[in-house]
Design an enzyme around this catalytic site. Structure first.
Site, PDB file in Angstrom:
ATOM      1  N   GLU A  26      19.156  26.323  76.301  1.00 46.35           N
ATOM      2  CA  GLU A  26      19.853  25.508  74.691  1.00 46.35           C
ATOM      3  C   GLU A  26      20.831  24.104  75.301  1.00 46.35           C
ATOM      4  O   GLU A  26      22.014  24.477  74.508  1.00 46.35           O
ATOM      5  CB  GLU A  26      20.993  26.813  74.048  1.00 46.35           C
ATOM      6  CG  GLU A  26      19.806  28.030  74.071  1.00 46.35           C
ATOM      7  CD  GLU A  26      20.057  28.762  72.541  1.00 46.35           C
ATOM      8  OE1 GLU A  26      20.862  28.371  71.627  1.00 46.35           O
ATOM      9  OE2 GLU A  26      19.323  29.605  72.665  1.00 46.35           O
ATOM     10  N   GLU A  31       8.958  20.621  75.729  1.00 47.13           N
ATOM     11  CA  GLU A  31       7.921  20.027  75.914  1.00 47.13           C
ATOM     12  C   GLU A  31       8.132  19.859  77.791  1.00 47.13           C
ATOM     13  O   GLU A  31       9.061  19.937  77.902  1.00 47.13           O
ATOM     14  CB  GLU A  31       7.409  19.028  75.408  1.00 47.13           C
ATOM     15  CG  GLU A  31       7.543  19.033  74.212  1.00 47.13           C
ATOM     16  CD  GLU A  31       7.144  17.977  73.444  1.00 47.13           C
ATOM     17  OE1 GLU A  31       7.097  17.150  73.839  1.00 47.13           O
ATOM     18  OE2 GLU A  31       7.027  18.040  71.936  1.00 47.13           O
ATOM     19  N   ILE A  48      32.166  39.924  96.433  1.00 50.12           N
ATOM     20  CA  ILE A  48      33.764  41.256  96.897  1.00 50.12           C
ATOM     21  C   ILE A  48      32.476  41.793  97.191  1.00 50.12           C
ATOM     22  O   ILE A  48      32.545  42.845  97.802  1.00 50.12           O
ATOM     23  CB  ILE A  48      33.765  41.238  95.513  1.00 50.12           C
ATOM     24  CG1 ILE A  48      34.930  40.412  95.125  1.00 50.12           C
ATOM     25  CG2 ILE A  48      34.664  42.698  95.093  1.00 50.12           C
ATOM     26  CD1 ILE A  48      35.643  40.092  93.604  1.00 50.12           C
ATOM     27  N   HIS A  49      31.346  42.303  96.761  1.00 51.62           N
ATOM     28  CA  HIS A  49      30.365  43.261  97.415  1.00 51.62           C
ATOM     29  C   HIS A  49      29.799  42.836  98.730  1.00 51.62           C
ATOM     30  O   HIS A  49      29.341  43.828  99.598  1.00 51.62           O
ATOM     31  CB  HIS A  49      28.776  43.354  96.413  1.00 51.62           C
ATOM     32  CG  HIS A  49      29.289  44.003  95.070  1.00 51.62           C
ATOM     33  ND1 HIS A  49      30.068  43.475  94.389  1.00 51.62           N
ATOM     34  CD2 HIS A  49      28.712  45.318  94.934  1.00 51.62           C
ATOM     35  CE1 HIS A  49      29.783  44.653  93.685  1.00 51.62           C
ATOM     36  NE2 HIS A  49      29.134  45.379  93.775  1.00 51.62           N
ATOM     37  N   GLY A  50      30.186  42.199  99.237  1.00 49.42           N
ATOM     38  CA  GLY A  50      29.575  41.380 100.924  1.00 49.42           C
ATOM     39  C   GLY A  50      28.193  41.822 100.830  1.00 49.42           C
ATOM     40  O   GLY A  50      27.911  41.894  99.491  1.00 49.42           O
TER      41      GLY A  50
HETATM   42  N1  CAA Z   1      23.595  18.289  63.858  1.00 43.21           N
HETATM   43  C1  CAA Z   1      23.458  17.182  63.009  1.00 43.21           C
HETATM   44  N2  CAA Z   1      23.043  16.302  63.106  1.00 43.21           N
HETATM   45  C2  CAA Z   1      23.647  15.463  64.809  1.00 43.21           C
HETATM   46  C3  CAA Z   1      23.418  16.558  65.549  1.00 43.21           C
HETATM   47  C4  CAA Z   1      24.210  18.157  65.311  1.00 43.21           C
HETATM   48  N3  CAA Z   1      24.935  19.033  66.357  1.00 43.21           N
HETATM   49  N4  CAA Z   1      23.610  16.121  67.077  1.00 43.21           N
HETATM   50  C5  CAA Z   1      23.247  14.635  66.134  1.00 43.21           C
HETATM   51  N5  CAA Z   1      22.372  15.111  64.926  1.00 43.21           N
HETATM   52  C6  CAA Z   1      22.367  14.041  64.725  1.00 43.21           C
HETATM   53  C7  CAA Z   1      22.151  12.514  64.403  1.00 43.21           C
HETATM   54  O1  CAA Z   1      23.704  12.444  63.626  1.00 43.21           O
HETATM   55  C8  CAA Z   1      21.957  10.948  64.224  1.00 43.21           C
HETATM   56  O2  CAA Z   1      21.164  10.781  63.682  1.00 43.21           O
HETATM   57  P1  CAA Z   1      21.009   9.636  62.681  1.00 43.21           P
HETATM   58  O3  CAA Z   1      19.889   8.627  63.453  1.00 43.21           O
HETATM   59  O4  CAA Z   1      21.137   9.801  61.172  1.00 43.21           O
HETATM   60  O5  CAA Z   1      22.158   8.731  62.562  1.00 43.21           O
HETATM   61  C9  CAA Z   1      20.484  11.683  65.024  1.00 43.21           C
HETATM   62  O6  CAA Z   1      20.821  13.613  64.951  1.00 43.21           O
HETATM   63  C10 CAA Z   1      20.284  11.152  67.217  1.00 43.21           C
HETATM   64  O7  CAA Z   1      21.092  11.940  67.430  1.00 43.21           O
HETATM   65  P2  CAA Z   1      21.647  11.154  68.908  1.00 43.21           P
HETATM   66  O8  CAA Z   1      21.633  10.160  69.027  1.00 43.21           O
HETATM   67  O9  CAA Z   1      22.737  11.895  69.338  1.00 43.21           O
HETATM   68  O10 CAA Z   1      20.389  11.527  69.650  1.00 43.21           O
HETATM   69  P3  CAA Z   1      19.929  11.809  71.522  1.00 43.21           P
HETATM   70  O11 CAA Z   1      18.494  11.107  71.364  1.00 43.21           O
HETATM   71  O12 CAA Z   1      20.887  10.636  71.165  1.00 43.21           O
HETATM   72  O13 CAA Z   1      20.594  13.059  71.691  1.00 43.21           O
HETATM   73  C11 CAA Z   1      21.094  15.029  71.823  1.00 43.21           C
HETATM   74  C12 CAA Z   1      21.768  13.788  71.752  1.00 43.21           C
HETATM   75  C13 CAA Z   1      22.377  15.886  72.582  1.00 43.21           C
HETATM   76  C14 CAA Z   1      21.175  14.723  74.044  1.00 43.21           C
HETATM   77  C15 CAA Z   1      19.898  16.045  72.368  1.00 43.21           C
HETATM   78  O14 CAA Z   1      18.719  15.746  72.645  1.00 43.21           O
HETATM   79  C16 CAA Z   1      19.792  17.571  72.909  1.00 43.21           C
HETATM   80  O15 CAA Z   1      20.663  18.405  72.526  1.00 43.21           O
HETATM   81  N6  CAA Z   1      18.964  17.311  74.192  1.00 43.21           N
HETATM   82  C17 CAA Z   1      19.056  19.063  74.708  1.00 43.21           C
HETATM   83  C18 CAA Z   1      17.871  19.143  74.477  1.00 43.21           C
HETATM   84  C19 CAA Z   1      18.542  21.165  74.126  1.00 43.21           C
HETATM   85  O16 CAA Z   1      19.417  21.894  74.149  1.00 43.21           O
HETATM   86  N7  CAA Z   1      17.317  21.781  74.387  1.00 43.21           N
HETATM   87  C20 CAA Z   1      17.176  23.196  74.503  1.00 43.21           C
HETATM   88  C21 CAA Z   1      15.647  24.088  73.547  1.00 43.21           C
HETATM   89  S1  CAA Z   1      16.486  25.350  73.197  1.00 43.21           S
HETATM   90  C22 CAA Z   1      16.358  26.531  74.364  1.00 43.21           C
HETATM   91  O17 CAA Z   1      16.417  25.799  75.028  1.00 43.21           O
HETATM   92  C23 CAA Z   1      16.429  27.952  74.275  1.00 43.21           C
HETATM   93  C24 CAA Z   1      14.614  28.701  74.729  1.00 43.21           C
HETATM   94  O18 CAA Z   1      14.024  29.101  74.316  1.00 43.21           O
HETATM   95  C25 CAA Z   1      14.157  27.946  76.160  1.00 43.21           C
END
Ligand code: CAA
Length: 385
Positions: free
Chosen positions: A366, A126, A340-342
């Site tokens: 991602e 968002e 390398i292409h400069g």
């Molecule tokens: N699989 C399953 N469950 C998971 C998990 C996973 N890989 N990772 C976390 N969880 C679960 C946790 O176990 C936790 O569950 P409980 O509450 O039951 O314990 C819950 O999810 C919350 O997890 P965290 O406490 O770890 O959450 P957090 O707020 O600390 O965030 C983070 C973790 C890794 C930072 C996450 O927010 C993240 O990955 N951020 C990046 C977001 C991202 O990748 N955005 C890209 C958008 S998509 C894109 O880019 C494509 C496009 O089209 C542009």
């Protein structure tokens, strides 16, 4: 896991030929027109590229993660924009429903994604919420047998083209964290959905992103992924989708790196300075060799993580290790290819100039490199406790 070596070899050959004969010659046109030609799109559909990872029962090719990685290596040899148009149907646009959806939801949406008739897209990010995905603000408030969505999603890949969105929204405004989030399948023509203008990006022209705005958009309660009883599970669905997506992007990075190494090597063998091809100068050789070794390491890493995923191990940490290493690696390889292409590498006559801009995105989407580091370190600490 390779299910049948001969079949996958044939698919790799077919896609490799398509990349060399159809996609590479069209790269410049796609970049300048910011669009993929219709005839190429149709060929992609005919070849099954929109359904590579979709199970055969829903009309896809049902590739295992290892097989998908091998195909992504091949696709990586051309502009990432080509992959992007069918990438969401194989990855973030279809995996939410495939992993956590009900049978009815899968039947309704997935077969059309496998053929490319329907483009799937993933709405997590968002305007004020990127890396801290759990704090997202889009709301979905229950009203009878519907949820009413309000909010804006940003940088949505294939947003302009999408016919269905996987939308993460807060169904419980009291819970500001991950547990207040649910995931929905939202048809692209639902009243209350507005699409912003396509973003003007640094690279990857031909791949489109835009804002998706939800204004009192009414979505049937049964469109919650997994059904209404899965309220509050949407953040976990998103994370599981990203685990797979990160591995796929890692494989694409390897393919792009290999393409750039080919281009740089060919240029270095052709270009003469100080009376001999620059490929015979040791400082150029050092750049070529470092790129080769790093791309090879990345390839091995992706294959190992993919095989473990096929063996049903939890690869959350390994997918982040791969995404972090492969995305940074291809950035270094692209930088050396330009070097390398400069001077020629700074001019758009050579593909390396375009790829240098294209690959910059891999370190961001991602999950940024810094988010991958956090995921890896948290997992290390958890395992050591
Ligand atoms: N699989 C399953 N469950 C998971 C998990 C996973 N890989 N990772 C976390 N969880 C679960 C946790 O176990 C936790 O569950 P409980 O509450 O039951 O314990 C819950 O999810 C919350 O997890 P965290 O406490 O770890 O959450 P957090 O707020 O600390 O965030 C983070 C973790 C890794 C930072 C996450 O927010 C993240 O990955 N951020 C990046 C977001 C991202 O990748 N955005 C890209 C958008 S998509 C894109 O880019 C494509 C496009 O089209 C542009």
């Amino acid at each position: 896991m390779i299910r049948d070596q001969e079949t996958i070899n044939q698919l790799i050959d077919t896609i490799g030929r398509f990349v060399r004969e159809r996609l590479i010659p069209a790269e410049e046109q796609v970049a300048s027109e910011d669009a993929i030609p219709e005839d190429i799109l149709q060929e992609m559909k005919d070849m099954g590229l929109f359904g590579l990872s979709i199970p055969e029962e829903y009309g896809g090719l049902g590739l295992t993660m290892e097989e998908e990685a091998l195909i992504a290596f091949e696709i990586g040899h051309t502009s990432p924009a080509f992959r992007s148009i069918f990438g969401t149907n194989n990855g973030i646009g279809s995996q939410g429903v495939l992993i956590d959806g009900t049978d009815e939801q899968k039947q309704q949406y997935v077969p059309k994604m496998a053929t490319g008739e329907l483009i799937g897209s993933f709405c997590l990010t968002e305007p004020d919420v990127g890396s801290d995905a759990a704090s997202l603000r889009t709301t979905a408030i229950r009203d009878g047998d519907h949820y009413v969505l309000n909010g804006t999603k940003r940088y949505i890949t294939n947003g302009p083209e999408a016919g269905v969105f996987t939308v993460m929204a807060r169904t419980n405004p009291e819970n500001k964290g991950a547990g207040g989030i649910s995931a929905f399948l939202v048809d692209g023509d639902t009243p209350g959905i507005h699409r912003g203008k396509p973003d003007k990006k640094m690279g990857q022209q031909g791949a489109h992103t835009c804002d998706i705005i939800f204004e009192d958009c009414r979505v049937p309660a049964q469109n919650m992924i997994g059904g209404p009883e899965k309220e509050g599970q949407g953040f976990k669905t998103a994370m599981k989708v990203l685990d797979r997506g990160r591995l796929h992007i890692s494989a694409v990075c390897v393919g792009v790196a290999e393409r750039l190494i080919d281009d740089a090597l060919r240029y270095a063998m052709d270009r003469k300075q100080f009376g001999k091809p620059i490929a015979e100068h040791e400082l150029i050789q050092a750049m070529l060799a470092d790129s080769k070794a790093e791309a090879y390491a990345a390839r091995c890493m992706v294959m190992d993580a993919a095989r473990r995923k096929d063996a049903e191990e939890n690869v959350s940490m390994l997918a982040s290790c791969a995404k972090l290493y492969c995305a940074e690696m291809v950035g270094r390889v692209a930088d050396r290819a330009v070097q390398i292409h400069g001077g020629a590498g700074y001019i758009n006559e050579y593909a390396v100039e375009r790829f240098y801009r294209d690959v910059r995105l891999f370190r961001i989407y991602e999950g940024t490199t810094q988010i991958q580091q956090i995921v890896v370190a948290r997992n290390m600490i958890r395992e050591a406790q």
